[in-house]
Write a protein that holds these residues in place. Structure first.
Motif, PDB file in Angstrom:
ATOM      1  N   GLU A 246       0.834  -1.209   0.000  1.00  0.00           N
ATOM      2  CA  GLU A 246       0.000   0.000   0.000  1.00  0.00           C
ATOM      3  C   GLU A 246       0.862   1.250   0.000  1.00  0.00           C
ATOM      4  O   GLU A 246       0.499   2.267  -0.583  1.00  0.00           O
ATOM      5  CB  GLU A 246      -0.938   0.004   1.215  1.00  0.00           C
ATOM      6  CG  GLU A 246      -2.083  -0.989   1.075  1.00  0.00           C
ATOM      7  CD  GLU A 246      -2.964  -1.021   2.305  1.00  0.00           C
ATOM      8  OE1 GLU A 246      -3.715  -0.064   2.510  1.00  0.00           O
ATOM      9  OE2 GLU A 246      -2.879  -2.001   3.070  1.00  0.00           O
ATOM     10  N   LYS A 247       2.005   1.166   0.668  1.00  0.00           N
ATOM     11  CA  LYS A 247       2.927   2.302   0.694  1.00  0.00           C
ATOM     12  C   LYS A 247       3.510   2.526  -0.709  1.00  0.00           C
ATOM     13  O   LYS A 247       3.545   3.653  -1.218  1.00  0.00           O
ATOM     14  CB  LYS A 247       4.037   2.026   1.719  1.00  0.00           C
ATOM     15  CG  LYS A 247       5.162   3.017   1.744  1.00  0.00           C
ATOM     16  CD  LYS A 247       4.715   4.384   2.228  1.00  0.00           C
ATOM     17  CE  LYS A 247       5.856   5.401   2.132  1.00  0.00           C
ATOM     18  NZ  LYS A 247       5.331   6.736   1.829  1.00  0.00           N
TER      19      LYS A 247
ATOM     20  N   GLN B  98       2.190   1.636  -3.463  1.00  0.00           N
ATOM     21  CA  GLN B  98       1.069   2.111  -4.280  1.00  0.00           C
ATOM     22  C   GLN B  98       0.923   3.634  -4.179  1.00  0.00           C
ATOM     23  O   GLN B  98       0.810   4.326  -5.183  1.00  0.00           O
ATOM     24  CB  GLN B  98      -0.197   1.413  -3.778  1.00  0.00           C
ATOM     25  CG  GLN B  98      -1.451   1.746  -4.549  1.00  0.00           C
ATOM     26  CD  GLN B  98      -2.647   1.054  -3.934  1.00  0.00           C
ATOM     27  OE1 GLN B  98      -2.817   1.033  -2.716  1.00  0.00           O
ATOM     28  NE2 GLN B  98      -3.497   0.465  -4.767  1.00  0.00           N
ATOM     29  N   SER B  99       0.954   4.132  -2.932  1.00  0.00           N
ATOM     30  CA  SER B  99       0.731   5.569  -2.785  1.00  0.00           C
ATOM     31  C   SER B  99       1.937   6.376  -3.270  1.00  0.00           C
ATOM     32  O   SER B  99       1.785   7.491  -3.759  1.00  0.00           O
ATOM     33  CB  SER B  99       0.346   5.903  -1.343  1.00  0.00           C
ATOM     34  OG  SER B  99       1.461   6.244  -0.587  1.00  0.00           O
TER      35      SER B  99
END
Lengths: 550, 287
Positions: free
Chosen positions: A410-411, A413-414
């Protein structure tokens, strides 16, 4: 009721005291805690170094399947095997850079690096009392090769083994193998007591894979020349090792070592706090943080050789992600400082696929200097994707040394969103993700890697055309220069020259490769404060020969 | 004024609400969540996907009432935004499987014979699969996504409705007014739609409301296993799963967990209340 219990306790106490008394009087004298080899020999193997048995208790969540030195290749198995079996060379404590002689006295390497001649120390004895000879080594290694077990590949570069007299062992190689000496620290290359092993069904013949029936015996017993021997093993409960009475080297501090299986991390921590256990190996990041100031407990942080990386597919059928400029853009776009904050203290960013701490590895990169969003956007525009693109990121739902992979995903991804790359996370069961990785069908993957042996030779798998390289569809033709350097590293035995080649590969791969190194994981474990020498080792986990107490 | 009072007194719905406290609680809870679903964007203090690693794992405080998670995202915002996904999924699952189950079970019961036998055995086949294992199989075959998870839930769930509907249809179709309609020359289609469906639908509706809470729970447990919509979607089950790995930071799992608890509890209260309301016979036997 209470009275009866008391009486029983009293009876038990007196029996134990009696037994302890016997132990002492049988020896040459209590209190001789010199702990040297001579005192061991003089006392004829009696455990009389101190008034009471010195016992070390460890709690681990183990992965061992067998204690047969010819078959075992699990991480935790070395805790037991390295304590019970002497290899020709070994690493000491937490060090994996300097090999030191163990059963060997000295060795010579021929000019063409194809012949290794080892002189074995005379007078070493197995736990049965039999003497260690070159013949035992030859037999044991041949057994390991012919068993075709998990560690057998370590001996792939050996052509033949020869003995000359009782104490000279000669290896003839198929080709020069720069990692050979490191590989020799594995228990597949340890001396096994041939006589005892053969009595229990062991065989070293060509057909050993089917003819050898000694696995079960080896699971519950040992036949090595190391300082300890297995005294009992209860699967799922514990392994107990006691001193090898005939051991001729420097005797270790502890008389007895118990390795308990405690799968739950919080019970491991609690038992250390309660004083029942001296070392707890599997401790969570947050648990360690909460124990930092606890009395009587020391929290240790160590760097492992395990690292996590992003795999970017080089095959054009996966779209923009296969572009080399895009690979570079992604490398510049990630916020490494943020990613490191997700994991344990001491985690670093390795340069190339070479973990910090191995000979030939570069010092880790400064995470604050690695990010350059403008450059990333520029590179992306150069590649023709100024508006970004969409790509799937495959993540196994695992937790690597306290780091949740989906959270890392998720990190990532952002971070990539900031340069316009729209990442879609596909979280998969690790077996499913493994399949996608093996077949090279992941457009983008978050993966972890632990070296097969503590030498950068095992990391060459990441080069184009090699095992891991091919999983990213990175063929040799894509970067012949790197492939050539890899071949040179494999066969260059001269250390200095070899390390130079590794440095060159690392720097090149940091510029142009489909692998983005995210973090080299750190780990943490706790010991009682009086325990010394409990250094984390990337080879043995812990070198139990070196652990002592104050 | 007087009229209104008598309306309140005579209206059976309000009577039911007055006499059944649990039903009232359920209605209040669900009304609150309905409000949240509609106005989630305005209620959430932060962007539910906004990461701020300098604020990771902050305990509940004035700026972040529910604390922050391991990527520094505001948990309150995520719980509010997650209501759309989690409650929405439960609702979709129940409605789709109720409609499908009603049609299949109704037709099967109406036609009867071998057709009935075959359909019901197929239904039993589907409902004998353990939901979670089936979901994992589908997810690994087609990749985890919201659609696949809903599909799995519906596949396992429709036979419940089909069975209830079939029993009702068999009971209704022997009634005299159905017979009468047939004598008047109505087609089978017309009889099914005009006579049988309206008269057998009530028990399915009761089942739907009771099941709604269970559907939310099932969806949460599937997304706990990573089978829901892919990250970073703020899905309650996935949020609990994330927090379960870090027990030291209790707030990460607690608040989405409480959200799941309250919705499924509210839905179950309403379901029970409606059942009592529609089925006075049952209510008497219970009390």
């Amino acid at each position: 009721m209470k009275k009866r219990l008391l009486k029983m306790l009293a009876a038990l106490m007196s029996v134990t005291m009696l037994l302890a008394g016997c132990g002492n009087s049988a020896g040459t004298g209590s209190g001789s805690n010199a702990g040297t080899a001579e005192s061991q020999e003089e006392s004829g193997g009696e455990n009389v170094q101190a008034e009471e048995t010195k016992r070390l208790v460890m709690a681990v969540d183990p992965d061992y399947e067998t204690f047969d030195p010819g078959r075992a290749y699990e991480v935790y198995a070395d805790l037991v095997l390295h304590s019970c079996y002497d290899t020709l060379l070994q690493f000491e404590g937490g060090d994996v850079q300097n090999l030191v002689p163990c059963a060997a006295e000295s060795y010579e390497v021929s000019e063409d690096k194809l012949t290794y001649i080892f002189q074995i120390k005379p007078g070493q004895k197995f736990s049965s009392g039999n003497e260690v000879t070159a013949e035992d080594f030859k037999w044991s290694i041949e057994r390991g090769i012919h068993l075709e077990g998990n560690p057998s590949f370590l001996a792939d570069s050996i052509n033949s083994i020869e003995t000359d007299g009782d104490y000279t062992l000669i290896f003839h190689m198929k080709q020069a193998d720069a990692s050979f000496l490191t590989k020799l620290t594995y228990c597949m290359f340890a001396a096994i007591d041939r006589k005892v092993a053969e009595e229990n069904g062991a065989s070293a013949g060509e057909d050993a894979a089917s003819a050898d029936t000694a696995k079960t015996w080896f699971d519950y017993n040992s036949a090595g020349s190391g300082p300890y021997k297995i005294s009992s093993y209860t699967p799922g409960s514990d392994v107990v090792m006691v001193r090898n009475e005939y051991y001729s080297g420097t005797a270790p501090y502890f008389d007895e070592i118990t390795i308990k299986t405690v799968t739950d991390t919080s019970s491991q921590v609690m038992t250390v706090q309660g004083g029942d256990i001296d070392i707890a190996v599997n401790v969570d990041v947050d648990q360690a943080a909460s124990l930092e100031n606890a009395e009587g407990i020391t929290v240790h942080h160590a760097q492992t050789a395990t690292f996590s990386y992003l795999l970017l597919n080089c095959s054009e059928e996966y779209g923009p992600i296969s572009n080399e400029k895009v690979h570079q853009a992604i490398r510049y776009a990630l916020d490494y400082e943020g990613i490191l904050s997700l994991s344990a203290e001491g985690t670093t960013v390795p340069v190339g696929p070479f973990p910090e701490g191995f000979p030939g590895s570069l010092a880790s990169a400064n995470p604050a200097e690695l990010r350059d969003l403008d450059k990333a956007k520029e590179l992306l525009a150069e590649a023709g994707y100024a508006d970004g693109f969409s790509v799937e990121l495959y993540i196994p739902t695992i937790n690597v040394l306290g780091v949740d992979f989906v959270t890392v995903g998720e990190k990532v991804q952002s971070d990539l969103k900031e340069i316009g790359i729209d990442v879609q996370i596909v979280a998969q069961d690790s077996a499913v993700a493994q399949e996608g990785y093996r077949t090279g069908t992941q457009s983008m993957g978050l993966r972890m890697w632990g070296p097969d042996y503590p030498d950068n030779g095992s990391q060459l798998a990441f080069l184009p055309g090699n095992v891991v390289g091919l999983r990213a569809n990175w063929a040799e033709e894509a970067n012949p220069e790197l492939a050539e350097l890899g071949r040179a590293a494999e066969t260059t035995v001269d250390l200095e020259q070899r390390n130079k080649i590794f440095n060159e590969i690392a720097e090149k791969m940091n510029e142009e490769s489909p692998f983005v190194m995210l973090m080299q994981h750190a780990t943490q474990y706790i010991t009682r404060s009086n325990i010394t020498g409990a250094d984390y080792s990337n080879r043995y986990l812990f070198d139990l020969r070196n652990i002592a107490a104050e | 004024m007087k009229n209104k009072k008598s309306f309140l007194k005579n209206n059976t719905v309000f009577q039911a609400l007055r006499t059944n406290t649990l039903l009232t609680i359920g209605v209040v809870i669900c009304a609150i969540w309905l409000f949240v679903i509609i106005f989630a964007d305005y209620l959430a203090p932060y962007d539910p996907l906004l990461q701020d690693l300098s604020l990771r794992l902050q305990p509940p405080c004035r700026e972040h009432l529910f604390g922050t998670d391991s990527l520094g995202r505001d948990i309150l915002s995520r719980v509010l935004a997650g209501s759309r996904i989690s409650i929405g999924a439960g609702l979709q699952c129940v409605i789709i499987s109720a409609v499908a189950g009603m049609l299949i079970g109704g037709i099967s019961g109406y036609i009867g014979g071998i057709f009935d036998d075959v359909v019901m055995r197929i239904g039993e086949l589907f409902s004998s699969f353990p939901t979670i294992i089936l979901a994992m199989v589908i997810a690994s075959a087609m990749g985890p996504s919201l659609f696949n998870t809903l599909l799995t839930m519906c596949i396992v769930w429709w036979p419940n409705y089909a069975r209830v509907m079939r029993a009702m249809v068999i009971q209704v179709k022997s009634n005299e007014y159905v017979e009468a309609s047939r004598c008047l020359g109505a087609s089978r289609m017309r009889i099914f739609i005009r006579e049988i469906l309206p008269n057998s639908i009530s028990s399915v509706i009761v089942l739907t409301t009771v099941d709604f809470g269970n559907a939310i729970l099932l969806f949460a447990s599937l997304s706990y296993l990573g089978l829901g919509s892919p990250p970073p979607a703020p899905e309650w089950g996935a949020m609990v799963s994330n927090g379960a790995e870090q027990f030291y930071y209790w707030w990460v799992a607690t608040f989405p967990g409480l959200a799941i608890l309250s919705v499924s509890l509210g839905a179950n209260f309403i379901g029970d209340g409606i059942r009592d309301y529609l089925d006075p016979k049952l209510r008497k036997t219970i009390s």
